[in-house]
Design an enzyme around this catalytic site. Structure first.
Site, PDB file in Angstrom:
ATOM      1  N   LYS A  86       0.814  -1.225   0.000  1.00 11.83           N
ATOM      2  CA  LYS A  86       0.000   0.000   0.000  1.00 11.83           C
ATOM      3  C   LYS A  86       0.845   1.272   0.000  1.00 11.83           C
ATOM      4  O   LYS A  86       0.296   2.373  -0.027  1.00 11.83           O
ATOM      5  CB  LYS A  86      -0.933   0.014   1.216  1.00 11.83           C
ATOM      6  N   LEU A  87       2.150   1.146   0.034  1.00  3.45           N
ATOM      7  CA  LEU A  87       3.009   2.328   0.034  1.00  3.45           C
ATOM      8  C   LEU A  87       3.197   2.921  -1.354  1.00  3.45           C
ATOM      9  O   LEU A  87       3.941   3.887  -1.509  1.00  3.45           O
ATOM     10  CB  LEU A  87       4.385   1.981   0.626  1.00  3.45           C
TER      11      LEU A  87
END
Length: 646
Positions: A183-184
Site C-alpha cells: 500500500k506504500l
C-alpha cells in the site's frame, strides 16, 4: 524478555532449536483448528463452488478453462461431486479433530487441485486458506478439543512446541505487513485505489466529521495503510495487544460488509486468538456451567509431550533430529513467504496481468482487428466460451484463451482463425487505455513466463498526475452528462459507435493530436489540444492518434432517451400527488388511472410508461419494507439456505 524470549536464544543454533520446542499450551491452537475447519466447511459450497458445480463442470460443456499447468483438466461431473464431498468431509474432520492427519490430506489435495485448475478464481485469501491448511497438517493442532484425543490418551491435552504457534503467527504477520508494504505505492497513498469506498454506509459516521474525499484519503487509505503496517507488531506485544484486537476486529468486521470475500474476514478474526496467551480457551471453558464441562475440552493443565524440549539448558545431544528439522523448516518457510511477494523478477512484469478498475470493452475479430459497438463487445460475444471475465486483463490467460478458441472455432466452420484483442482498462482512476496490441494475432504470438510479453502495452504512468484534473473535470459536469477519458498510443485508432440514445455526444482533446474520421460521411477532422467537435448519433467514427506521443481525449455524452424517460416518470409522480391532494382539477385519462392503484379499464391496454412507473413504485415500496435489519438477515439466511440445499 520483552519479546517472550532472550536474545541469546538466537545466537546459537541449538539454543534456537530449544526455543522453537519450548512447551506451549495447545488450547489456542486447538481453538483455531476448530474455527478454521468450520469456516472451510462453509466455504466449500460458497466460494469453492459446490453450490453451482453443475453449471461449471457440466459434462460436454465447451468452454475455455485456465489451469496453471496445461495437463490439468476437470474430472467428469460425478467425480467432481465426489471430490468436493471429500474436501467438505476433510474440513469437517479438521474442525472435529477426527482422523486429523487424514482429514488434512482429504481437504488439501482437492483444494489445491481446484485452486490450480482455474486461475480466474485466484485471489489472495484463497491462497492463504491453502497455506493455513498446509501448516495445520504439520502441527499438533489435534492435541486439544479433538475426537482423536478421546481415543489416544498420549495426544489428549498434551503440550505443543513453540514453533507450532510461531509458524502461524509469522504467516498472519506476513499477511498484514506485506499488505501494508504494497500500500506504500503512489496510487494507495494518493487515495486513488478505493476512490468510491467512502460512500458506503459504514463510513457515514466519519462523513459527519470530514468530507467524503477526506474520509477516502484519511480513513480508507490512510487507516488501511497504518493498520496493515502496524497490526502484526501490535498483536505480538502483550501491552499493545488489547488495542490491536479492537482495531483488527473492527477492520475485519467492516471488510465482511464492504467486500464479497467469503470467509476471509472471519478466518482473520479466528487468527487473533493465536497471538493471545495459549491458555485463553481454558479460562472461557472454566466459566461454563458444571453440567457442560463433561462434554467440553479439559480445563486441566496440559500433559508433557515428546515433541517438546523441557531441558532448556541440557546438552545438544538431547535434541532429536526431527526437532532440528522442524526448526529449519520454520525458518525456510518464513523466508519463502517473505520472498514470494517480491519474486516478480522470476516471471517478468507483464506476464501475470494487470489489476485495474473499470474494464472497458473487449473487442475481437476473426481475420481482422475487432470492431465493436461503443460499450458492447463485438461478435463473437466474449462470454460464449468462458465462465469468467478475469482472463481479459492477464496476458497469460489471454494467450490461453486464444489457443483454446483456435481449437474450438474449427468446429463452427472457422478454419485457422486469427484472433485479436482490443482490451481497455482504467487502473485506479487513470485514463482508459489499451492493454494489448490490437494488431497482434495472439494465436501465433509468442508468450513465455520467463520473458517479457512483447504484445503487452505499457501502463501510461506518466499520465498519472492527470487524475486530479480528471476529477475536477467530472465535478464540473451536471447530473445528466457522463464522460469517458481515453488515452491511446501513437499509430492506433479507436472505433466507436454512438448510439442514437446518446443524442448529445462530443469529443474534446486534452493532450496530443487526433484525427476523427466520420465513416459514413467520409469526412476527417483534425483536432489539437483544447479543440473538440460534436459527434453524429447513430454512426461509426474512428479516432486516430497522429501525434508522436500518446493522445488524451474525453467523450461527453447525454443519454437523451433515459433523461426523457426520467422526466416523464417524474411528471407521472407529480400528477399522482396532485390528484391525491386535490390540487388537480382535470380528470385523469383512463389509461392513467392505474397510477392511483385502480385497475385499467376493460379493453384499454396498459401504457408501457405507466407499467414501468408501477413497477418502480412497487420496487421502492418493497425496498422500504425489507430495509430493516431483521428483513436483511432473513434474506441472507434464505440465500444461504438455498445455496447449501443445492
Amino acid at each position: 524478555r520483552l519479546l517472550g524470549f532472550e536474545l541469546r536464544d538466537l545466537t546459537r543454533w541449538h539454543r534456537f532449536v530449544r526455543l522453537m520446542h519450548r512447551p506451549q499450551d495447545p488450547a489456542a491452537l486447538g481453538a483455531f483448528r476448530a474455527a478454521f475447519g468450520l469456516l472451510m466447511a462453509l466455504d466449500v459450497p460458497q466460494e469453492r463452488g459446490l453450490g453451482h458445480l453443475d453449471q461449471r463442470y457440466l459434462d460436454g460443456l465447451e468452454v475455455c478453462r485456465f489451469p496453471l499447468l496445461p495437463f490439468l483438466q476437470p474430472l467428469p461431473l460425478d467425480w467432481m461431486y465426489l471430490l468436493y464431498t471429500i474436501m467438505f468431509l476433510g474440513a469437517l474432520g479438521i474442525m472435529l479433530g477426527c482422523c486429523y492427519r487424514l482429514s488434512c490430506v482429504a481437504f488439501l489435495c482437492p483444494y489445491w487441485y481446484l485452486f490450480l485448475l482455474d486461475k480466474t478464481s485466484w485471489n489472495n485469501h484463497s491462497y492463504l486458506y491453502g497455506l493455513l491448511g498446509f501448516q495445520l497438517a504439520l502441527l499438533g493442532a489435534d492435541r486439544y478439543g479433538s475426537v482423536d484425543g478421546l481415543f489416544r490418551p498420549q495426544k489428549r491435552n498434551a503440550h505443543v512446541p513453540l514453533w507450532n504457534y510461531a509458524l502461524l503467527r509469522a504467516q498472519v504477520f506476513i499477511v498484514y505487513f506485506i499488505a501494508g508494504l504494497k500500500k506504500l505505492d503512489g496510487d494507495w497513498v494518493g487515495g486513488f485505489s478505493m476512490g468510491s469506498l467512502a460512500r458506503h454506509w459504514l463510513f457515514s459516521p466519519f462523513r459527519l466529521v470530514v468530507s467524503e474525499e477526506q474520509t477516502s484519503l484519511l480513513v480508507v487509505h490512510g487507516g488501511g495503510l497504518v493498520l496493515d503496517l502496524s497490526a502484526g507488531f501490535l498483536l505480538f506485544f502483550d501491552a499493545t495487544r488489547p488495542l490491536a484486537l479492537v482495531f483488527v476486529t473492527y477492520f475485519h468486521c467492516m471488510n465482511s460488509q464492504l467486500f464479497s470475500i467469503g470467509m476471509f474476514s472471519y478466518t482473520m478474526l479466528a487468527t487473533n486468538g493465536l497471538f493471545c496467551r495459549p491458555e485463553w480457551p481454558r479460562g472461557l471453558l472454566a466459566r461454563c456451567p458444571p453440567r457442560l464441562r463433561g462434554v467440553l475440552p479439559s480445563t486441566k493443565p496440559p500433559q508433557p509431550s515428546p515433541d517438546c524440549h523441557y531441558g532448556g539448558r541440557g546438552p545438544r545431544g538431547s535434541l532429536q533430529p526431527r526437532q532440528h528439522l522442524a526448526a529449519a523448516f520454520t525458518i525456510l518457510y518464513v523466508l519463502e513467504q517473505l520472498f514470494l511477494p517480491y519474486s516478480h523478477f522470476i516471471t517478468p512484469v507483464g506476464t501475470g496481468g494487470t489489476r485495474g478498475k473499470g474494464l472497458g470493452a473487449v473487442r475481437r475479430g476473426l481475420g481482422n482487428t475487432g470492431e465493436g459497438v461503443w460499450g458492447r463487445p463485438a461478435v463473437p460475444v466474449p462470454q460464449v466460451f468462458t465462465q469468467s471475465r478475469r482472463w481479459r486483463d492477464h496476458a497469460d490467460m489471454l494467450k490461453q484463451y486464444s489457443s483454446c478458441l483456435s481449437r474450438l472455432l474449427p468446429r463452427y466452420n472457422v478454419s485457422r482463425p486469427r484472433i485479436y484483442f482490443d482490451v481497455w482498462v482504467s487502473i485506479n482512476e487513470r485514463f482508459q487505455q489499451r492493454l494489448v496490441d490490437p494488431h497482434v494475432d495472439l494465436v501465433r504470438a509468442p508468450w513465455s513466463p520467463w520473458t517479457p510479453t512483447p504484445w503487452l502495452l505499457p501502463l501510461l504512468v506518466d499520465l498519472s498526475p492527470w487524475r486530479q484534473r480528471l476529477q475536477e473535470l467530472e465535478a464540473q459536469l451536471d447530473g445528466h452528462t457522463d464522460t469517458v477519458f481515453i488515452a491511446d498510443f501513437p499509430g492506433l485508432h479507436l472505433e466507436n459507435f454512438v448510439s442514437e440514445d446518446l443524442g448529445n455526444t462530443s469529443l474534446r482533446v486534452l493532450r496530443g493530436q487526433v484525427l476523427v474520421e466520420l465513416v459514413e460521411q467520409q469526412q476527417n477532422h483534425s483536432l489539437k489540444e483544447g479543440e473538440g467537435m460534436q459527434l453524429p448519433a447513430g454512426q461509426y467514427h474512428k479516432v486516430h492518434t497522429v501525434s508522436p506521443e500518446p493522445s488524451c481525449y474525453m467523450y461527453l455524452y447525454v443519454n437523451t432517451t433515459a433523461l426523457e424517460l426520467e422526466r416523464n416518470l417524474t411528471r407521472l409522480r407529480e400528477l399522482r400527488d396532485r390528484v391525491r391532494n386535490g390540487s388537480e382539477r382535470s380528470p385523469l385519462p383512463p389509461e392513467l388511472r392505474p397510477i392511483l392503484g385502480e385497475p385499467p379499464p376493460a379493453g384499454v391496454p396498459l401504457d408501457p410508461l405507466v407499467s414501468l412507473f408501477l413497477r418502480r413504485e412497487q420496487r421502492e415500496q418493497r425496498r422500504e419494507r425489507e430495509s430493516s435489519p431483521a428483513q436483511r438477515l432473513r434474506r441472507f439466511v434464505r440465500r444461504k439456505f438455498f445455496l447449501f440445499r443445492r
